[in-house]
Design an enzyme around this catalytic site. Structure first.
Site, PDB file in Angstrom:
ATOM      1  CG  HIS A 218     -76.208   8.696  10.263  1.00  0.00           C
ATOM      2  ND1 HIS A 218     -75.608   7.462  10.265  1.00  0.00           N
ATOM      3  CD2 HIS A 218     -75.597   9.401  11.242  1.00  0.00           C
ATOM      4  CE1 HIS A 218     -74.691   7.416  11.209  1.00  0.00           C
ATOM      5  NE2 HIS A 218     -74.660   8.592  11.812  1.00  0.00           N
TER       6      HIS A 218
ATOM      7  CG  HIS B 190     -77.850   8.328  15.230  1.00  0.00           C
ATOM      8  ND1 HIS B 190     -78.015   9.565  14.647  1.00  0.00           N
ATOM      9  CD2 HIS B 190     -76.514   8.175  15.419  1.00  0.00           C
ATOM     10  CE1 HIS B 190     -76.825  10.138  14.477  1.00  0.00           C
ATOM     11  NE2 HIS B 190     -75.892   9.307  14.953  1.00  0.00           N
TER      12      HIS B 190
ATOM     13  CG  HIS C 248     -72.946  10.618  19.425  1.00  0.00           C
ATOM     14  ND1 HIS C 248     -74.285  10.303  19.449  1.00  0.00           N
ATOM     15  CD2 HIS C 248     -72.559  10.467  18.135  1.00  0.00           C
ATOM     16  CE1 HIS C 248     -74.687   9.972  18.231  1.00  0.00           C
ATOM     17  NE2 HIS C 248     -73.664  10.059  17.427  1.00  0.00           N
TER      18      HIS C 248
ATOM     19  CG  ASN D 178     -74.786  15.054  20.706  1.00  0.00           C
ATOM     20  OD1 ASN D 178     -73.739  14.968  21.327  1.00  0.00           O
ATOM     21  ND2 ASN D 178     -75.367  16.211  20.455  1.00  0.00           N
TER      22      ASN D 178
ATOM     23  NE  ARG E 194     -95.858  13.188  32.333  1.00  0.00           N
ATOM     24  CZ  ARG E 194     -95.742  14.489  32.614  1.00  0.00           C
ATOM     25  NH1 ARG E 194     -95.502  14.881  33.848  1.00  0.00           N
ATOM     26  NH2 ARG E 194     -95.895  15.391  31.657  1.00  0.00           N
TER      27      ARG E 194
ATOM     28  CG  ASP F 144     -67.851  19.711  20.110  1.00  0.00           C
ATOM     29  OD1 ASP F 144     -68.716  19.693  21.012  1.00  0.00           O
ATOM     30  OD2 ASP F 144     -68.132  19.568  18.903  1.00  0.00           O
TER      31      ASP F 144
ATOM     32  CG  HIS G  92     -71.523  17.478  19.069  1.00  0.00           C
ATOM     33  ND1 HIS G  92     -70.601  18.182  18.361  1.00  0.00           N
ATOM     34  CD2 HIS G  92     -72.084  16.589  18.209  1.00  0.00           C
ATOM     35  CE1 HIS G  92     -70.575  17.731  17.116  1.00  0.00           C
ATOM     36  NE2 HIS G  92     -71.467  16.770  16.996  1.00  0.00           N
TER      37      HIS G  92
ATOM     38  CG  ASP H  22     -69.032  12.191  15.622  1.00  0.00           C
ATOM     39  OD1 ASP H  22     -68.910  11.255  14.810  1.00  0.00           O
ATOM     40  OD2 ASP H  22     -70.060  12.890  15.681  1.00  0.00           O
TER      41      ASP H  22
ATOM     42  CB  ALA I 288     -71.850  17.226   9.476  1.00  0.00           C
TER      43      ALA I 288
END
Length: 346
Positions: free
Chosen positions: A145, A197, A218, A221, A229, A250, A253, A274, A308
């Site tokens: 991104h 993310h 995902h 990822n 911890r 796949d 990833h 994705d 990507a």
């Protein structure tokens, strides 16, 4: 069981999402599946299409994370025609329903994508809604991104999302990047909120689950890793029986061993692709945010090596699930159909 509009499809094995049926037919009337019936019980006059010996007939695949296909990137063509091309590209691989996914972009692009889906959902049953992957993400975990597109949500964003009315609206966000109560507002309006993310801690993720977090985009990822911890969102996902997590199977990833570990957890697994424009297309090159993305040896990457998206189709994801994760075919088919259907409906 009669009527000229009815016909049947005969297969050696029919999987209905739960059970296997041998030497049975699926009875169809117009756009609807009516029944599963043993061949000997069909009326003699009913037309039958017979699949090749040994073939399985299973529910169509549902993919809730599709960035593109057929040489079209949704971010570049947020139009009904663009969506139609993406849908057609994935249908040849068994995907009968999907959610077009917009990667972090401008507010104007988000509105355009929403309008395109709003016009498409009533006329194309293959389109279930829209998935906004971002832009409310962690700057520390952007993946591919554009960091310039990542931002905090405002009141206009909330209003747009809670009033989307486009079938099912999915939003991937980082819980630590949004105001208190934001996720609850979305969840209360029927939006499916997923974490992705993100650098959220375990405690922050548990709070998000209490506010209505429904899934994990995902898994593994672009999120805080599992540590001794600070277990982060991954541990929270594996403890959450009411949540779903997306798996990109796949072989690139996520290491298969990690996904096999996730399958032992309490959450519901679902396959996602994705997918990027080359899936069902004719080119191995495309641009994202003006940067060239290429496909080599099954990897879809920027010039700096950043992954990507993928060139994965759902039929291959099912196959990989069996071969790499060593799960029964029935489970792999459930991960591609029943689980994403439940996630989308709940």
């Amino acid at each position: 069981m009669s009527g000229s509009s009815r016909h049947a499809v005969l297969a050696s094995t029919v999987f209905d999402g739960t059970a296997l049926h041998r030497d049975c037919t699926v009875v169809i009337e117009g756009p609807r599946i009516c029944d599963i019936v043993a061949r000997r019980e069909l009326p003699a006059a009913m037309p039958i299409r017979t699949l090749p010996e040994g073939a399985w007939l299973a529910p169509g695949f549902i993919d809730v994370q599709v960035n593109g296909g057929g040489d079209v990137l949704f971010n570049d063509e947020p139009t009904p025609d663009g969506i139609a091309t993406i849908v057609a590209a994935h249908r040849q691989f068994g995907t009968t329903a999907l959610v077009p996914t917009l990667i972090s972009d401008t507010p104007a692009k988000m509105r355009a994508a929403l309008d395109a889906v709003r016009h498409t959902v009533p006329v194309n049953p293959s389109v279930l809604g829209i998935h906004f992957e971002g832009p409310f993400l962690s700057p520390a975990k952007p993946g591919v991104h554009d960091p310039a597109m990542i931002r905090l949500p405002n009141s206009q964003d909330c209003e747009m999302l809670v009033t989307a009315r486009v079938g099912r609206t999915l939003v991937t966000l980082a819980p630590e990047q949004v105001p208190v109560g934001f996720m609850a507002q979305l969840a209360d309006a029927g939006v499916r909120v997923c974490i992705g993310h993100s650098m959220a801690t375990y405690a922050q993720t548990k709070t998000a689950l209490a506010e209505g977090l429904a899934g994990f985009t995902h898994l593994f990822n672009a999120m805080r890793p599992l540590e001794s911890r600070e277990p982060g969102p991954i541990a929270a996902a594996l403890e959450a029986p009411g949540a779903w997590f997306g798996m990109i199977v796949d072989g690139e990833h996520v290491a298969p061993a990690m996904l096999r570990l996730a399958l032992r957890g309490a959450a519901h697994p679902m396959l996602v692709t994705d997918a990027m424009p080359p899936v069902g297309g004719s080119t191995s090159l495309f641009k994202l945010y003006g940067q060239e993305i290429s496909v080599r040896n099954g990897r879809c990457t920027r010039k700096d090596g950043t992954l990507a998206g993928t060139v994965l189709d759902m039929a291959s994801a099912v196959r990989n699930c069996v071969q790499l994760l060593q799960v029964p075919l029935t489970n792999a088919l459930r991960f591609a159909s029943v689980e994403p259907a439940s996630f989308s409906r709940s």
